[in-house]
Write a protein that holds these residues in place. Structure first.
Motif, PDB file in Angstrom:
ATOM      1  N   THR A   1      83.133  50.920   0.067  1.00  0.00           N
ATOM      2  CA  THR A   1      83.988  50.829   1.170  1.00  0.00           C
ATOM      3  C   THR A   1      85.400  51.236   0.694  1.00  0.00           C
ATOM      4  O   THR A   1      86.174  52.155   1.307  1.00  0.00           O
TER       5      THR A   1
ATOM      6  N   THR B   1      95.562  48.758  14.974  1.00  0.00           N
ATOM      7  CA  THR B   1      95.524  47.312  15.620  1.00  0.00           C
ATOM      8  C   THR B   1      95.693  46.403  14.479  1.00  0.00           C
ATOM      9  O   THR B   1      96.387  45.412  14.496  1.00  0.00           O
ATOM     10  N   ALA B   2      95.259  46.841  13.195  1.00  0.00           N
ATOM     11  CA  ALA B   2      95.231  45.997  12.035  1.00  0.00           C
ATOM     12  C   ALA B   2      96.134  46.388  10.956  1.00  0.00           C
ATOM     13  O   ALA B   2      96.817  45.645  10.178  1.00  0.00           O
TER      14      ALA B   2
ATOM     15  N   ARG C   1      98.848  53.284   8.840  1.00  0.00           N
ATOM     16  CA  ARG C   1      98.483  54.310   7.539  1.00  0.00           C
ATOM     17  C   ARG C   1      98.993  55.575   7.729  1.00  0.00           C
ATOM     18  O   ARG C   1      99.402  56.159   8.779  1.00  0.00           O
TER      19      ARG C   1
ATOM     20  N   THR D   1      88.242  48.092  14.583  1.00  0.00           N
ATOM     21  CA  THR D   1      88.468  46.715  14.968  1.00  0.00           C
ATOM     22  C   THR D   1      87.502  46.472  15.965  1.00  0.00           C
ATOM     23  O   THR D   1      86.816  45.477  16.248  1.00  0.00           O
TER      24      THR D   1
ATOM     25  N   GLY E   1      84.349  45.399  14.565  1.00  0.00           N
ATOM     26  CA  GLY E   1      84.805  45.011  12.980  1.00  0.00           C
ATOM     27  C   GLY E   1      85.600  43.684  13.238  1.00  0.00           C
ATOM     28  O   GLY E   1      85.608  43.022  12.228  1.00  0.00           O
TER      29      GLY E   1
ATOM     30  N   GLN F   1      85.954  40.589  10.650  1.00  0.00           N
ATOM     31  CA  GLN F   1      87.065  39.862  10.018  1.00  0.00           C
ATOM     32  C   GLN F   1      87.031  38.340  10.418  1.00  0.00           C
ATOM     33  O   GLN F   1      87.628  37.753   9.610  1.00  0.00           O
TER      34      GLN F   1
ATOM     35  N   GLY G   1      85.909  52.490   9.486  1.00  0.00           N
ATOM     36  CA  GLY G   1      85.624  51.776   8.432  1.00  0.00           C
ATOM     37  C   GLY G   1      84.038  51.276   8.278  1.00  0.00           C
ATOM     38  O   GLY G   1      83.744  50.978   7.214  1.00  0.00           O
TER      39      GLY G   1
ATOM     40  N   ASN H   1      79.136  50.684   5.923  1.00  0.00           N
ATOM     41  CA  ASN H   1      77.964  49.680   5.867  1.00  0.00           C
ATOM     42  C   ASN H   1      76.681  50.388   6.135  1.00  0.00           C
ATOM     43  O   ASN H   1      76.453  50.914   7.191  1.00  0.00           O
TER      44      ASN H   1
END
Ligand SMILES: Nc1ncnc2c1ncn2[C@@H]1O[C@H](COP(=O)(O)OP(=O)(O)OP(=O)(O)O)[C@@H](O)[C@H]1O
Ligand SMILES: [Mg+2]
Lengths: 255, 504
Positions: free
Chosen positions: A84, B15-16, B19, B264, B308, B312, B409, B413
């Motif tokens: 990641t 939201t989080a 960047r 998110t 996501g 969290q 992101g 996974n």
């Protein structure tokens, strides 16, 4: 900062020293290198042995890192975490080098592929995340061995298989190669696992300066080599990308 | 003399986190800096951000990403902005100071306002004009709430002394001093008419919003002005809602092209070309992009509030993992979900259900269930919710996808991506830049200033970085989907009208 505990610092120094050696070390040498009385070092070693962080060879009486320590080392950075955190820079490496990218970690003496980015040419490729590669015959593996030399004993016991005529199967030659890798900070494999494949890799270091993974590219010799050596600009791309991921993990730049 | 290399910068105000990414001519990442900001949870269902703090973070990440790559403002040909959408800010025109915290898109405090609006006007009134159902998600009800909750604000708004904006407007105001918004962001307010691309008088009346406080609606790709500060002199040349930016970054420029971004929340957008398709399956109709004075293009969107964010939550509130990626390791300790399903209706259910009265449910609990099973259920929730919106796309647009383009992101996974391929029975493809939100903003800004000649040049940069092929028996898939839907059915009708009263 509250007062530091001297014996913990000394124990840590012993562990650091052992983790940088491929062969077992005796009490006298340890005491000499650390500049400590032999009795002190001996006491510390006994305690570390008791908790499984070091092991003593019953024949020679010399010490090496213990299984508990190795286990902690290998599970220190979760492979999923590494993938990641490395996602952006491994994409970027593939785009710059026009080659496929892989990231590997040590897993029981082998290289576990934790991330794979396809060569950016839209050809049919298959994700090989989760597969295992021999450590001594790949650039990823040799980088990992160079910074975790205590794994060599384990490797030698299992036998250093020859995959091609170019595979390094001799322990002394391998140690020489690992020394060179530590000096220049990157590794290559030129047909050492598969005759028609070349790989180039560099270490990913974490906050503590530990090598927690290796990152690199692989492809055919005609694209990766010039005059039978890895192309300079590809080596630079690989090292820059690995350094960028290390920074992402909090390592001191170029440390 | 070597030709001087030039770059495009993108701000992704999410939201989080915020960047700043810098790309070169070949769309290769040159630099990235990121900084998270805290959510302010005032009480259950209320989610706010501090707009000043977000602005400071944006300034900081811009400076860091330029410094890391040893770049000056003069190396950067354009700046593009992508932003979390719908989040609502009101500030004072004279002082430039916010008059309230930003009310986040996930915030559900406007549930009573929404109920009133639906009662008085019905959903169709809003959908015909704006393309949206009435929900707490959109800016209009949040703005209504702020105007109502601060005394005298309505009057000041009518006099144009206070200004409304979504995050794009807030940043452009701070960067250039102009008060404007792009069409994609405006299309999320419940205030813009989808056909005229202007503020709609009837919608403004319904929500009691004075026109004088609204920003001018501009194209997404256009030079809005010049930035100051660290980027002094750099043209601010594009603004897009983050999901529309991701569609752009995935080079889905033609009708029929779609992508899903996993952050998110997760958002599946399908480009429907030059005409808006009104959904009958619970999707939103929204703007895709407008390049200068060209005809705009439209999109159908399936918005999922919590994907996501559930990971969290699992990390921060249950503390069963120390970092988001660890959920994959935990999930791999078991073979399957053990019969456990997790429907994260934390802000009610978004697409395709739009049930504000729903709340989260963990279904199928038995004494057999371990934290490994819960971790699986958390990841599977993302995949099943995506399956629901893909089904809605099929119904609305007659869309037959041959593969799904993904980014964001959560695409790091592998377990999730494989499961997504399995439950959609489609190959899943990730492009060589996972940060497509930033890439899209950079593309748009670069096009505006002629750094790239046209969209064909951008398409040539798209390459596959990973692919997951479906590998699940259809009987297993159908059984899982049936259980998922049963779990979803158990979330609705949970919120009662007087719930609010307990808390005030
Ligand atoms: N390996 C992983 N497995 C599962 N979830 C992950 C993984 N890595 C990140 N996530 C989740 O993905 C999200 C981060 O993705 P991304 O950076 O695309 O979102 P974001 O851009 O921060 O969201 P937003 O734009 O809404 O702020 C987080 O919610 C995190 O929980
Ligand atoms: Mg985002």
């Amino acid at each position: 900062m509250p007062g530091r505990i001297q014996s913990v610092e000394r124990a840590a120094a012993i562990l650091k020293l052992l983790s940088g050696r491929s062969r077992r070390v005796g009490v006298v040498d340890l005491a000499g290198e650390l500049g400590l009385p032999k009795g002190t070092v001996h006491g510390l070693l006994r305690t570390l042995q008791h908790v499984g962080f070091v092991e003593q060879d019953p024949e020679t009486g010399k010490y090496q890192l213990g299984a508990a320590m190795l286990h902690m080392g290998s599970s220190y950075l979760d492979g999923n975490e590494l993938r990641t955190r490395a996602l952006n820079w491994s994409d970027s490496l593939a785009a710059r080098s026009h080659e496929a990218v892989r990231i590997g970690t040590l897993h029981e003496g082998q290289v576990l592929i934790v991330h794979h980015v396809f060569r950016p040419d839209d050809s049919l490729q298959t994700l090989d995340v989760g597969s295992l590669l021999p450590a001594h015959a790949t650039a990823l593996g040799k980088v990992l061995l160079a910074y975790h030399p205590y794994v060599l004993d384990q490797l030698e016991a299992a036998g250093l298989d020859a995959f091609t005529g170019a595979t390094i199967c001799d322990r002394d030659r391998l140690e020489l190669e690992l020394g060179r890798i530590r000096e220049r900070g990157w590794a290559s494999d030129i047909g050492e696992l598969t005759p028609s494949q070349v790989s180039i890799a560099a270490p990913i270091k974490d906050r503590s300066g530990m090598t927690s993974g290796a990152m690199g590219i692989f492809g055919p010799p005609d694209r990766l080599l010039v005059a039978r050596q890895p192309r300079g600009e590809l080596v630079a791309y690989v090292r820059e990308a690995a350094a960028a991921v290390s920074r992402e993990l909090g390592a001191i730049p170029w440390g | 003399m070597a030709l001087r290399e030039r770059y495009v910068a993108a701000i992704d105000q999410g939201t989080a986190s915020s960047r700043c990414l810098v790309f070169d001519r070949f769309a290769r990442l040159v630099s990235v800096a990121q900084k998270e900001h805290p959510h302010i949870y005032v009480r259950p269902g209320w989610v706010e951000h501090d707009p000043e703090r977000i602005w400071r973070n944006v300034e900081e990440v811009v400076a860091r990403s330029l410094n890391d790559a040893r770049l000056e403002a003069s190396d950067v040909v354009a700046l593009g902005i992508a932003n979390q959408r719908e989040t609502t800010i009101v500030w004072d025109r004279a002082t430039g100071r916010p008059l309230h915290n930003a009310i986040n898109w996930q915030d559900t405090r406007t549930e009573p306002i929404v109920r009133e609006l639906v009662g008085e006007y019905g959903h169709e009134f809003f959908r015909e004009r704006s393309g949206l159902p009435v929900a707490t998600y959109f800016s209009g009800p949040k703005l209504r709430w702020i105007l109502h909750s601060i005394s005298g604000l309505q009057k000041r708004a009518e006099r144009g002394e206070v200004l409304f904006g979504t995050m794009d407007s807030w940043l452009i105001w701070r960067l250039t001093g102009r008060h404007l918004t792009d069409v994609t962001n405006a299309s999320r307010t419940l205030l813009m008419n989808l056909h005229t691309l202007d503020w709609d008088g009837e919608l403004l009346d319904a929500l009691g919003v004075p026109r004088a406080m609204l920003p001018e609606i501009r194209p997404s790709v256009e030079v809005y002005g010049e930035a100051g500060g660290k980027l002094a002199g750099v043209p601010v040349a594009a603004a897009l809602g983050d999901q529309q930016a991701a569609l752009f970054g995935q080079t889905c420029f033609s009708a029929g092209e779609a992508k899903c971004t996993y952050g998110t929340g997760s958002f599946l957008l399908l480009n429907t070309g030059d005409r808006p398709v009104i959904s009958s399956s619970g999707l939103l109709t929204t703007l895709c992009c407008r390049v200068g004075e060209e005809q705009p293009s439209y999109a159908l969107e399936g918005s999922i509030a919590v994907t996501g964010a559930l990971v969290q939550w699992f990390r921060d509130n249950l503390t069963l993992i120390a970092s988001a990626p660890e959920i994959e390791s935990l999930a791999r300790t078991v073979e399957d979900n053990g019969g456990c399903y997790f429907v994260p209706a934390f802000s009610g259910l978004f697409a395709p259900h739009w049930r504000g009265d729903a709340r989260g449910v963990i279904a199928g609990l038995t004494s057999y269930i371990t934290k490994g099973h819960l971790a699986r259920a958390v990841l599977e929730a993302t995949a099943w919710q995506t399956r629901e919106v893909v089904d809605a796309m099929r119904a609305d647009a007659g869309l037959e996808l041959s593969m799904l383009r993904v980014d964001g992101g959560m695409t790091a996974n592998n377990l999730l991506m494989q499961f997504q391929a399995d439950v959609l029975d489609l190959p899943i493809v990730r492009p060589n830049v996972a940060e497509t939100v930033s890439l899209g903003a950079a593309y748009a800004a670069g096009l505006a200033v002629g750094f790239w000649p046209d969209t064909d040049a951008l398409r040539a940069n798209w390459h596959m970085a990973a692919q997951w092929r479906p590998n699940m028996e259809s009987a297993v898939r159908e059984r899982g989907y049936r259980k998922w839907r049963k779990a979803v059915a158990r979330t609705v009708d949970w919120v009662d009208e007087d719930d609010e009263d307990d808390e005030t």
